[in-house]
Design a protein around this motif. Structure first.
Motif, PDB file in Angstrom:
ATOM      1  N   CYS A 153       3.357   0.566 -11.033  1.00 20.42           N
ATOM      2  CA  CYS A 153       3.515  -0.239  -9.826  1.00 20.42           C
ATOM      3  C   CYS A 153       2.237  -0.197  -8.995  1.00 20.42           C
ATOM      4  O   CYS A 153       1.520   0.812  -8.991  1.00 20.42           O
ATOM      5  CB  CYS A 153       4.688   0.277  -8.995  1.00 20.42           C
ATOM      6  SG  CYS A 153       6.299  -0.100  -9.704  1.00 20.42           S
ATOM      7  N   PRO A 154       1.924  -1.272  -8.273  1.00 22.28           N
ATOM      8  CA  PRO A 154       0.695  -1.293  -7.468  1.00 22.28           C
ATOM      9  C   PRO A 154       0.749  -0.281  -6.334  1.00 22.28           C
ATOM     10  O   PRO A 154       1.681  -0.276  -5.529  1.00 22.28           O
ATOM     11  CB  PRO A 154       0.647  -2.735  -6.946  1.00 22.28           C
ATOM     12  CG  PRO A 154       2.032  -3.255  -7.073  1.00 22.28           C
ATOM     13  CD  PRO A 154       2.665  -2.546  -8.207  1.00 22.28           C
ATOM     14  N   GLN A 155      -0.258   0.586  -6.274  1.00 24.45           N
ATOM     15  CA  GLN A 155      -0.380   1.601  -5.241  1.00 24.45           C
ATOM     16  C   GLN A 155      -1.824   1.630  -4.766  1.00 24.45           C
ATOM     17  O   GLN A 155      -2.738   1.861  -5.555  1.00 24.45           O
ATOM     18  CB  GLN A 155       0.035   2.978  -5.767  1.00 24.45           C
ATOM     19  CG  GLN A 155       1.449   3.029  -6.316  1.00 24.45           C
ATOM     20  CD  GLN A 155       1.793   4.387  -6.886  1.00 24.45           C
ATOM     21  OE1 GLN A 155       1.751   5.391  -6.184  1.00 24.45           O
ATOM     22  NE2 GLN A 155       2.127   4.432  -8.169  1.00 24.45           N
ATOM     23  N   ILE A 156      -2.000   1.399  -3.482  1.00 26.38           N
ATOM     24  CA  ILE A 156      -3.347   1.343  -2.913  1.00 26.38           C
ATOM     25  C   ILE A 156      -4.013   2.706  -3.030  1.00 26.38           C
ATOM     26  O   ILE A 156      -3.434   3.733  -2.695  1.00 26.38           O
ATOM     27  CB  ILE A 156      -3.290   0.888  -1.444  1.00 26.38           C
ATOM     28  CG1 ILE A 156      -2.728  -0.533  -1.352  1.00 26.38           C
ATOM     29  CG2 ILE A 156      -4.666   0.946  -0.805  1.00 26.38           C
ATOM     30  CD1 ILE A 156      -2.608  -1.048   0.066  1.00 26.38           C
ATOM     31  N   GLY A 157      -5.230   2.702  -3.522  1.00 21.76           N
ATOM     32  CA  GLY A 157      -5.984   3.930  -3.682  1.00 21.76           C
ATOM     33  C   GLY A 157      -5.737   4.644  -4.990  1.00 21.76           C
ATOM     34  O   GLY A 157      -6.404   5.643  -5.274  1.00 21.76           O
ATOM     35  N   ILE A 158      -4.776   4.161  -5.789  1.00 23.21           N
ATOM     36  CA  ILE A 158      -4.472   4.795  -7.069  1.00 23.21           C
ATOM     37  C   ILE A 158      -4.798   3.861  -8.226  1.00 23.21           C
ATOM     38  O   ILE A 158      -5.573   4.216  -9.121  1.00 23.21           O
ATOM     39  CB  ILE A 158      -2.996   5.238  -7.119  1.00 23.21           C
ATOM     40  CG1 ILE A 158      -2.732   6.290  -6.030  1.00 23.21           C
ATOM     41  CG2 ILE A 158      -2.643   5.791  -8.494  1.00 23.21           C
ATOM     42  CD1 ILE A 158      -1.309   6.775  -5.988  1.00 23.21           C
ATOM     43  N   ASN A 159      -4.204   2.667  -8.213  1.00 23.23           N
ATOM     44  CA  ASN A 159      -4.480   1.729  -9.303  1.00 23.23           C
ATOM     45  C   ASN A 159      -4.862   0.335  -8.811  1.00 23.23           C
ATOM     46  O   ASN A 159      -5.041  -0.567  -9.625  1.00 23.23           O
ATOM     47  CB  ASN A 159      -3.272   1.627 -10.245  1.00 23.23           C
ATOM     48  CG  ASN A 159      -1.982   1.351  -9.501  1.00 23.23           C
ATOM     49  OD1 ASN A 159      -1.990   0.979  -8.325  1.00 23.23           O
ATOM     50  ND2 ASN A 159      -0.860   1.533 -10.182  1.00 23.23           N
ATOM     51  N   ILE A 160      -4.959   0.140  -7.500  1.00 21.39           N
ATOM     52  CA  ILE A 160      -5.435  -1.133  -6.950  1.00 21.39           C
ATOM     53  C   ILE A 160      -6.423  -0.831  -5.828  1.00 21.39           C
ATOM     54  O   ILE A 160      -6.371   0.238  -5.211  1.00 21.39           O
ATOM     55  CB  ILE A 160      -4.273  -2.014  -6.430  1.00 21.39           C
ATOM     56  CG1 ILE A 160      -3.522  -1.299  -5.306  1.00 21.39           C
ATOM     57  CG2 ILE A 160      -3.342  -2.404  -7.557  1.00 21.39           C
ATOM     58  CD1 ILE A 160      -2.451  -2.172  -4.663  1.00 21.39           C
ATOM     59  N   PRO A 161      -7.346  -1.744  -5.538  1.00 24.54           N
ATOM     60  CA  PRO A 161      -8.342  -1.508  -4.486  1.00 24.54           C
ATOM     61  C   PRO A 161      -7.707  -1.592  -3.098  1.00 24.54           C
ATOM     62  O   PRO A 161      -6.559  -2.031  -2.950  1.00 24.54           O
ATOM     63  CB  PRO A 161      -9.356  -2.635  -4.720  1.00 24.54           C
ATOM     64  CG  PRO A 161      -8.580  -3.718  -5.395  1.00 24.54           C
ATOM     65  CD  PRO A 161      -7.563  -3.021  -6.248  1.00 24.54           C
ATOM     66  N   PRO A 162      -8.425  -1.182  -2.062  1.00 19.44           N
ATOM     67  CA  PRO A 162      -7.905  -1.308  -0.692  1.00 19.44           C
ATOM     68  C   PRO A 162      -7.640  -2.761  -0.316  1.00 19.44           C
ATOM     69  O   PRO A 162      -8.164  -3.697  -0.932  1.00 19.44           O
ATOM     70  CB  PRO A 162      -9.015  -0.693   0.166  1.00 19.44           C
ATOM     71  CG  PRO A 162      -9.783   0.185  -0.767  1.00 19.44           C
ATOM     72  CD  PRO A 162      -9.698  -0.459  -2.119  1.00 19.44           C
ATOM     73  N   GLU A 163      -6.819  -2.937   0.707  1.00 18.40           N
ATOM     74  CA  GLU A 163      -6.396  -4.288   1.085  1.00 18.40           C
ATOM     75  C   GLU A 163      -7.557  -5.130   1.585  1.00 18.40           C
ATOM     76  O   GLU A 163      -7.540  -6.359   1.450  1.00 18.40           O
ATOM     77  CB  GLU A 163      -5.306  -4.196   2.150  1.00 18.40           C
ATOM     78  CG  GLU A 163      -4.640  -5.525   2.466  1.00 18.40           C
ATOM     79  CD  GLU A 163      -3.472  -5.379   3.415  1.00 18.40           C
ATOM     80  OE1 GLU A 163      -2.868  -6.414   3.773  1.00 18.40           O
ATOM     81  OE2 GLU A 163      -3.167  -4.224   3.789  1.00 18.40           O
TER      82      GLU A 163
END
Length: 251
Positions: free
Chosen positions: A130-140
């Motif tokens: 699942c998309p999680q900021i700072g783990i597998n997706i970049p910051p917003e």
């Protein structure tokens, strides 16, 4: 000292080391010998690391209760007269909780004597896909115009009305080792929220929605009438710090 191992329960006479370089704490001496004490002030019983790992695996995969596990250890110790074997059932209940909590903190990267405590749900594992900021997706701030729909998490919420919990005779003995650090929310803020929650739930127009229609029934013998949680819609993984107790129906 009573030692509980996977090969049986044994009693041994021990003498604590009083060397200059040895630890003055008896607990540290037992841990160095891969023995987990049942108490920390004056330990009289200890469990080997192997038997604790074995019980944790049996409880997870085989749904083995602590009493049945101790009965098996007693049968291994003395097959003819297992009743003569010392009963360490209560000690196993306490030590197994501590052993499980230590494993959760090691897995989460938590260490001893840290000034900061784990965040809400910090000891639980969430869905890695699942998309999680700072783990597998970049910051917003680095998202493109079309990335908001791509990175949007998909969650579902549901409840289990059969997972009830009865009132305890001594609730003060129920000490939480990780209050709010796993999947269930913290007790104090949730109890404060329930004070302002409506006492009676609106009746559902659905003819077969018994969970909400029977929510106003008196259940004085129950501490909670069910569980509610949020999970990942794609993979079914529970969301950390999002599980609550129902008080009346879906309240």
């Amino acid at each position: 000292l009573t030692i509980v191992a996977s090969t049986g329960i044994f009693k041994h006479s021990i003498r604590w080391c009083h060397c200059a370089k040895s630890s003055k704490r008896f607990v540290q001496l037992l841990l160095c010998a891969k023995l987990f004490p049942a108490s920390f002030k004056n330990p009289k019983t200890a469990f080997t690391f192997e038997v604790l790992d074995q019980f944790q695996l049996d409880a997870l995969e085989c749904k083995t209760a602590a009493m049945n596990f101790m009965s098996k250890i007693g049968r291994v110790t003395d097959e003819v007269f297992p009743s003569r074997v010392p009963d360490c059932y209560r000690e196993l209940l306490r030590v197994s909780r501590q052993w499980r909590d230590i494993h959760n903190r090691i897995r989460a990267g938590d260490v001893h004597d840290r000034p900061d405590v784990p965040a809400d749900g910090g000891l639980a594992l969430f869905c890695p896909a699942c998309p999680q900021i700072g783990i597998n997706i970049p910051p917003e701030i680095e998202w493109k115009a079309d990335d908001r729909l791509l990175y949007r998490p998909q969650l579902v919420s549901d409840g289990n009305m059969k997972l009830v919990h009865q009132l305890q005779k001594r609730p003060e003995d129920d000490v939480s080792l990780s209050d709010g650090e796993m999947f269930i929310v913290k007790r104090a803020p949730y109890a404060k929220h329930l004070v302002n929650a409506p006492q009676r739930q609106p009746k559902s127009k659905c003819s077969n929605h018994r969970a909400q229609n029977h929510g106003n029934l008196n259940r004085n013998h129950l501490d909670s009438t069910g569980k509610g949680a949020c999970a990942c819609a794609r993979h079914g993984a529970f969301v950390p710090h999002c599980m609550v107790d129902f008080q009346k129906g879906e309240r």
